[in-house]
Design an enzyme around this catalytic site. Sequence first.
Site, PDB file in Angstrom:
ATOM      1  N   ARG A  19      -9.093   1.959   9.554  1.00 34.08           N
ATOM      2  CA  ARG A  19      -8.745   0.565   9.798  1.00 34.08           C
ATOM      3  C   ARG A  19      -9.792  -0.137  10.654  1.00 34.08           C
ATOM      4  O   ARG A  19      -9.686  -1.347  10.869  1.00 34.08           O
ATOM      5  CB  ARG A  19      -7.423   0.531  10.565  1.00 34.08           C
ATOM      6  N   LYS A  39       0.816  -1.219   0.000  1.00 32.89           N
ATOM      7  CA  LYS A  39       0.000   0.000   0.000  1.00 32.89           C
ATOM      8  C   LYS A  39       0.849   1.268   0.000  1.00 32.89           C
ATOM      9  O   LYS A  39       0.573   2.194  -0.741  1.00 32.89           O
ATOM     10  CB  LYS A  39      -0.920   0.049   1.233  1.00 32.89           C
ATOM     11  N   ARG A  53      12.115  -2.735  10.707  1.00 34.11           N
ATOM     12  CA  ARG A  53      10.939  -2.236  11.429  1.00 34.11           C
ATOM     13  C   ARG A  53      10.659  -3.128  12.625  1.00 34.11           C
ATOM     14  O   ARG A  53      10.744  -4.350  12.535  1.00 34.11           O
ATOM     15  CB  ARG A  53       9.718  -2.235  10.493  1.00 34.11           C
ATOM     16  N   ARG A  76      11.471  -7.517   4.295  1.00 35.61           N
ATOM     17  CA  ARG A  76      11.571  -6.101   4.648  1.00 35.61           C
ATOM     18  C   ARG A  76      12.182  -5.936   6.036  1.00 35.61           C
ATOM     19  O   ARG A  76      12.925  -4.990   6.294  1.00 35.61           O
ATOM     20  CB  ARG A  76      10.164  -5.467   4.616  1.00 35.61           C
ATOM     21  N   ARG A 109      -0.442  -9.091  13.266  1.00 34.36           N
ATOM     22  CA  ARG A 109      -0.989  -8.002  12.448  1.00 34.36           C
ATOM     23  C   ARG A 109      -1.992  -8.538  11.437  1.00 34.36           C
ATOM     24  O   ARG A 109      -3.018  -7.905  11.165  1.00 34.36           O
ATOM     25  CB  ARG A 109       0.147  -7.251  11.741  1.00 34.36           C
TER      26      ARG A 109
HETATM   27  P1  ADP Z   1       1.106  -2.167   7.582  1.00 37.40           P
HETATM   28  O1  ADP Z   1      -0.023  -1.844   6.668  1.00 37.40           O
HETATM   29  O2  ADP Z   1       2.286  -2.756   6.865  1.00 37.40           O
HETATM   30  O3  ADP Z   1       0.698  -2.995   8.760  1.00 37.40           O
HETATM   31  P2  ADP Z   1       1.242   0.635   8.522  1.00 37.40           P
HETATM   32  O4  ADP Z   1       2.440   1.475   8.306  1.00 37.40           O
HETATM   33  O5  ADP Z   1       0.016   1.001   7.778  1.00 37.40           O
HETATM   34  O6  ADP Z   1       1.718  -0.853   8.219  1.00 37.40           O
HETATM   35  O7  ADP Z   1       0.876   0.602  10.083  1.00 37.40           O
HETATM   36  C1  ADP Z   1       1.818   0.254  11.057  1.00 37.40           C
HETATM   37  C2  ADP Z   1       1.172   0.251  12.447  1.00 37.40           C
HETATM   38  O8  ADP Z   1       0.713   1.571  12.785  1.00 37.40           O
HETATM   39  C3  ADP Z   1      -0.060  -0.636  12.614  1.00 37.40           C
HETATM   40  O9  ADP Z   1       0.267  -2.002  12.839  1.00 37.40           O
HETATM   41  C4  ADP Z   1      -0.736   0.038  13.816  1.00 37.40           C
HETATM   42  O10 ADP Z   1      -0.077  -0.288  15.012  1.00 37.40           O
HETATM   43  C5  ADP Z   1      -0.495   1.513  13.557  1.00 37.40           C
HETATM   44  N1  ADP Z   1      -1.594   2.127  12.763  1.00 37.40           N
HETATM   45  C6  ADP Z   1      -1.471   2.643  11.503  1.00 37.40           C
HETATM   46  N2  ADP Z   1      -2.654   3.118  11.080  1.00 37.40           N
HETATM   47  C7  ADP Z   1      -3.559   2.885  12.074  1.00 37.40           C
HETATM   48  C8  ADP Z   1      -4.954   3.120  12.216  1.00 37.40           C
HETATM   49  N3  ADP Z   1      -5.682   3.670  11.234  1.00 37.40           N
HETATM   50  N4  ADP Z   1      -5.534   2.753  13.386  1.00 37.40           N
HETATM   51  C9  ADP Z   1      -4.828   2.182  14.365  1.00 37.40           C
HETATM   52  N5  ADP Z   1      -3.522   1.910  14.290  1.00 37.40           N
HETATM   53  C10 ADP Z   1      -2.871   2.257  13.156  1.00 37.40           C
END
Ligand code: ADP
Length: 184
Positions: free
Chosen positions: A88, A13, A131, A125, A142
């Site tokens: 989310r 994404k 990360r 990654r 996740r």
């Molecule tokens: P990925 O899609 O690879 O899991 P992101 O960079 O989108 O990674 O998100 C990393 C982390 O940030 C998530 O696992 C969560 O802990 C937090 N996070 C990101 N966006 C949200 C959201 N909309 N609501 C709650 N937590 C979020």
Amino acid sequence: MRLLILGPPGAGKGTQAARIAEQLGIPAISTGDIFRANIKNETELGLQVKEILASGGYVSDEVTNAIVADRLAQADCAGGFLLDGYPRTLAQVDALDGMLEGASLDRVLELTVDEDAVVGRLLKRAETEGRSDDSEEVIRERMAIYHRETKPLSDTYRERGLLVEVDGLGEVDDVTTRILAALA
Ligand code: ADP
């Protein structure tokens, strides 16, 4: 254009959001990037969410909604935006509806991928980016949370007639081309 991009962790994404947003001249807004930047800079928010991100859990809706509301109020979002990683949860969908004050989203992109392939991608990654949430155990967590909390959003947006599914497997350029074609 006001766009969202959905898909499981590791679907690509972030990579696609940056490319599509550039192409369309709108900002790409990643809540994950915002949280990670705050953690790196050791801000109050960063300290608050550090453990949550490391464990693979979601930051609370309250905190996340407030951050997105602030960001969408900035001038560069007036002509549209691409949200990556938000909403989310169904509560975040409601909050976003409120922020848009009746304006509609144009499209919701969903990147579909084979989840086993994605776990492999995330582990790779982990080696290159380091990360904190890319260990195998946290990746599985996740994925589980994604299925429980976020996958249902596809149905919500499908019912609204906004969902566009795009195959996220293959070369990065090919996926970008597919997304742009789907938006045309
Ligand atoms: P990925 O899609 O690879 O899991 P992101 O960079 O989108 O990674 O998100 C990393 C982390 O940030 C998530 O696992 C969560 O802990 C937090 N996070 C990101 N966006 C949200 C959201 N909309 N609501 C709650 N937590 C979020």
